[in-house]
Design an enzyme around this catalytic site. Structure first.
Site, PDB file in Angstrom:
ATOM      1  N   ASP A 182       0.844  -1.197   0.000  1.00 40.08           N
ATOM      2  CA  ASP A 182       0.000   0.000   0.000  1.00 40.08           C
ATOM      3  C   ASP A 182       0.877   1.244   0.000  1.00 40.08           C
ATOM      4  O   ASP A 182       2.048   1.196   0.387  1.00 40.08           O
ATOM      5  CB  ASP A 182      -0.970   0.014   1.193  1.00 40.08           C
ATOM      6  CG  ASP A 182      -0.271   0.123   2.543  1.00 40.08           C
ATOM      7  OD1 ASP A 182       0.783  -0.528   2.732  1.00 40.08           O
ATOM      8  OD2 ASP A 182      -0.767   0.866   3.418  1.00 40.08           O
ATOM      9  N   GLU A 224       0.024  -0.896   5.927  1.00 40.59           N
ATOM     10  CA  GLU A 224       1.077  -0.291   6.742  1.00 40.59           C
ATOM     11  C   GLU A 224       0.863   1.205   6.907  1.00 40.59           C
ATOM     12  O   GLU A 224       1.024   1.751   7.993  1.00 40.59           O
ATOM     13  CB  GLU A 224       2.462  -0.562   6.118  1.00 40.59           C
ATOM     14  CG  GLU A 224       3.626  -0.347   7.092  1.00 40.59           C
ATOM     15  CD  GLU A 224       4.063   1.095   7.242  1.00 40.59           C
ATOM     16  OE1 GLU A 224       4.688   1.420   8.261  1.00 40.59           O
ATOM     17  OE2 GLU A 224       3.764   1.929   6.351  1.00 40.59           O
TER      18      GLU A 224
HETATM   19  N1  BES Z   1       8.641   3.152   5.567  1.00 39.50           N
HETATM   20  C1  BES Z   1       8.032   4.088   6.446  1.00 39.50           C
HETATM   21  C2  BES Z   1       8.788   4.253   7.747  1.00 39.50           C
HETATM   22  C3  BES Z   1      10.207   4.737   7.631  1.00 39.50           C
HETATM   23  C4  BES Z   1      10.613   5.601   6.652  1.00 39.50           C
HETATM   24  C5  BES Z   1      11.119   4.305   8.550  1.00 39.50           C
HETATM   25  C6  BES Z   1      11.926   6.023   6.566  1.00 39.50           C
HETATM   26  C7  BES Z   1      12.420   4.747   8.493  1.00 39.50           C
HETATM   27  C8  BES Z   1      12.828   5.601   7.478  1.00 39.50           C
HETATM   28  C9  BES Z   1       6.607   3.629   6.728  1.00 39.50           C
HETATM   29  O1  BES Z   1       5.929   3.285   5.557  1.00 39.50           O
HETATM   30  C10 BES Z   1       5.850   4.780   7.332  1.00 39.50           C
HETATM   31  O2  BES Z   1       5.647   5.749   6.657  1.00 39.50           O
HETATM   32  N2  BES Z   1       5.415   4.652   8.589  1.00 39.50           N
HETATM   33  C11 BES Z   1       4.588   5.653   9.197  1.00 39.50           C
HETATM   34  C12 BES Z   1       3.818   5.068  10.349  1.00 39.50           C
HETATM   35  C13 BES Z   1       2.490   4.467   9.993  1.00 39.50           C
HETATM   36  C14 BES Z   1       1.764   4.025  11.232  1.00 39.50           C
HETATM   37  C15 BES Z   1       1.630   5.379   9.175  1.00 39.50           C
HETATM   38  C16 BES Z   1       5.419   6.765   9.761  1.00 39.50           C
HETATM   39  O3  BES Z   1       6.584   6.584  10.121  1.00 39.50           O
HETATM   40  O4  BES Z   1       4.860   7.868   9.837  1.00 39.50           O
HETATM   41 MN    MN Z   2       7.071   2.065   4.360  1.00 42.68          MN
HETATM   42 MN    MN Z   3       5.284   5.186   4.573  1.00 42.17          MN
END
Ligand code: BES
Ligand code: MN
Ligand code: MN
Length: 457
Positions: free
Chosen positions: A88, A152
């Site tokens: 996604d 995710e």
């Molecule tokens: N891949 C990201 C997280 C990420 C990005 C970790 C760059 C380390 C470096 C993930 O898809 C993401 O965006 N996570 C969200 C949290 C989620 C609960 C919406 C975030 O970190 O805001």
């Molecule tokens: Mn991600």
């Molecule tokens: Mn992300």
């Protein structure tokens, strides 16, 4: 291994075209008008995994978007790598800031532009292509399992239950994830931790209806003014967070750990130039790397209220709202922090307004060990393909499910990410450098090989 390099060289263009096909599917998990696209994307991922060499691949329906589970058991006596990723993507808006369509992937100057190019379709698909290479060259060193989820970006609400319900099927030795970034191609790095997240929404209500700001203004509290003051008070003059009890459980780094963290190559000048800011900002007493890696934060993600249409409307609004998220570090707990925030926000509200606080999805922080066999295998794989030892760093982002892999399945994770901080993930013009894509595909089979060798020793 020469056979791997040869295979990739020969099939390079197809590897890119197949990723582009995946990027054309607008699998925006947050937008239910895209539910059919999201479902179609899950099917495309399943088919790709079967084609790459999985013997079983299925779509597992959930209360939300489906999970793709796939596996290839080469030999039960071999170690098993469980690869996690997500198909996604974030919504693409604001659309007008994209140079080309978010779901019309194009390569410009060696960079592939599209929503999901890096986060996470591009990074996830590297593992599919790496499997294809290992399968085609008869060199699978480990059993492989895949969990590729579709929620995710909206909090992985159904994946925890899936782990609970499939403990047996998901038996593995390590979780391998490419969904994080590295410092640069010259300075490869491995994130050894992720922050947790507590996400709140607040509403401040004043009068029972919108009022004429001339007739009533000055005599009735304006919820926007009150909300602004409340928000402004959440950081003190040192940019410490004022929520009572917020730092109580935060683990402070030792001096040695702080020194190590700050040896990572980083230029504050380049950072500021890249972002177009003249000054940095943050919690007093900490460096930028510490502020994003090991310190908790509180950020406003959105704020609204009153009239925001064209021209002027003299109105004293009845309510004002904001979305506020907090990034958490060990040993903070997202629900505890949500409760502390809620108590605090209610406490600082003046009597002239009513306040409502709600908690959205969250997740717990994680630290992944750097002395484990799996970390060493990742380190050696990157040494092999980059010619440099990766630097351990702490990432600022969150992947809530990682803490649950450990809690529910008892599995540790290696975050072998190949993105760059300037990939514009969640922003307009998201991109993934083809060099990183191909390097990732090249590195993953070495992880499998070294992890198998080290497991045997
Ligand atoms: N891949 C990201 C997280 C990420 C990005 C970790 C760059 C380390 C470096 C993930 O898809 C993401 O965006 N996570 C969200 C949290 C989620 C609960 C919406 C975030 O970190 O805001
Ligand atoms: Mn991600
Ligand atoms: Mn992300």
């Amino acid at each position: 291994m020469q056979a791997w390099t040869d295979y990739q060289t020969e099939h390079k263009d197809r590897f890119l075209e197949e990723l582009k096909d995946l990027l054309r599917i607008p699998s925006v998990s947050a937008d239910s008008s895209h539910n059919a696209d999201t479902a179609r994307c899950a099917e495309a991922v399943r088919d790709a995994l079967l084609k790459a060499g999985c013997t079983k691949a299925e779509i597992c329906p959930t209360g939300g978007h489906p999970i793709v589970f796939a596996e290839r058991i080469v030999d039960p006596s071999l170690p098993t790598i469980l690869t996690y990723g997500h198909y996604d993507v974030q919504p693409p808006d604001p659309l007008e800031l994209w140079t080309s369509g978010p779901f019309e992937p194009v390569v410009v100057d060696g960079k592939l532009y599209a929503r999901g190019a890096c986060d996470d379709k591009g990074q996830m698909f590297m593992h599919v292509k790496a499997l294809e290479i290992m399968n085609a060259t008869n060199s699978l060193a480990c059993n492989v399992k895949f969990i590729i989820e579709g929620e995710e970006e909206v909090g992985s609400n159904n994946l925890g239950q899936f782990l609970e319900d499939n403990k047996d099927r998901l038996k593995a030795d390590i979780v391998l994830v490419s969904d994080t970034s590295m410092i640069s191609m010259e300075h490869p790095s491995i994130e050894s931790g992720l922050r947790g997240l507590a996400y709140m929404e607040v509403e401040v209500v004043g009068p029972n209806r919108d009022l004429h700001s001339g007739v009533y203004g000055g005599a009735v509290a304006n919820p926007i003014t009150i909300l602004s003051k409340m928000i402004a008070s959440l950081h003190d003059e040192n940019n410490h967070i004022t929520v009572q009890g917020f730092y109580d459980k935060v683990v402070e780094l030792t001096d040695a750990e702080r020194v190590a963290l700050n040896t990572a190559p980083f230029s504050l000048d380049e950072y500021k130039t890249d972002l177009g800011v003249t000054e940095d900002w943050g919690e007093k007493g900490y460096t930028t790397l510490e502020r994003t890696g090991v310190r908790p934060t509180l950020e406003l993600n959105g704020i609204w209220g009153g009239y925001i249409g064209e021209g002027a409307k003299t109105v004293l609004p009845s309510k004002a709202n904001a979305k506020i998220s907090m990034r958490l570090v060990p040993n903070q707990n997202s629900h505890e922090i949500a409760e502390l925030f809620s108590n605090h926000f209610n406490k600082i509200a003046p009597g002239c307004v009513k306040v409502k606080v709600t908690e959205h999805h969250g997740g717990e922080p994680v630290v992944t060990p750097t002395d484990s066999m799996a970390y060493k295998a990742a380190e050696k794989a990157i040494e092999t393909t980059f010619g440099k030892t990766p630097i351990p760093t702490r990432g600022g982002g969150s992947i809530p499910i990682i803490a649950l892999f450990e809690k529910i399945l008892g599995l540790k994770t290696v975050l072998m990410g190949f993105g760059l901080d300037n990939d514009n993930i969640h922003s307009p013009n998201e991109k993934y450098d083809l060099a990183n894509y191909y390097k990732g595909i090249e590195t993953i089979p070495y992880f499998h090989k070294y992890f198998a060798e080290m497991s045997k020793a």
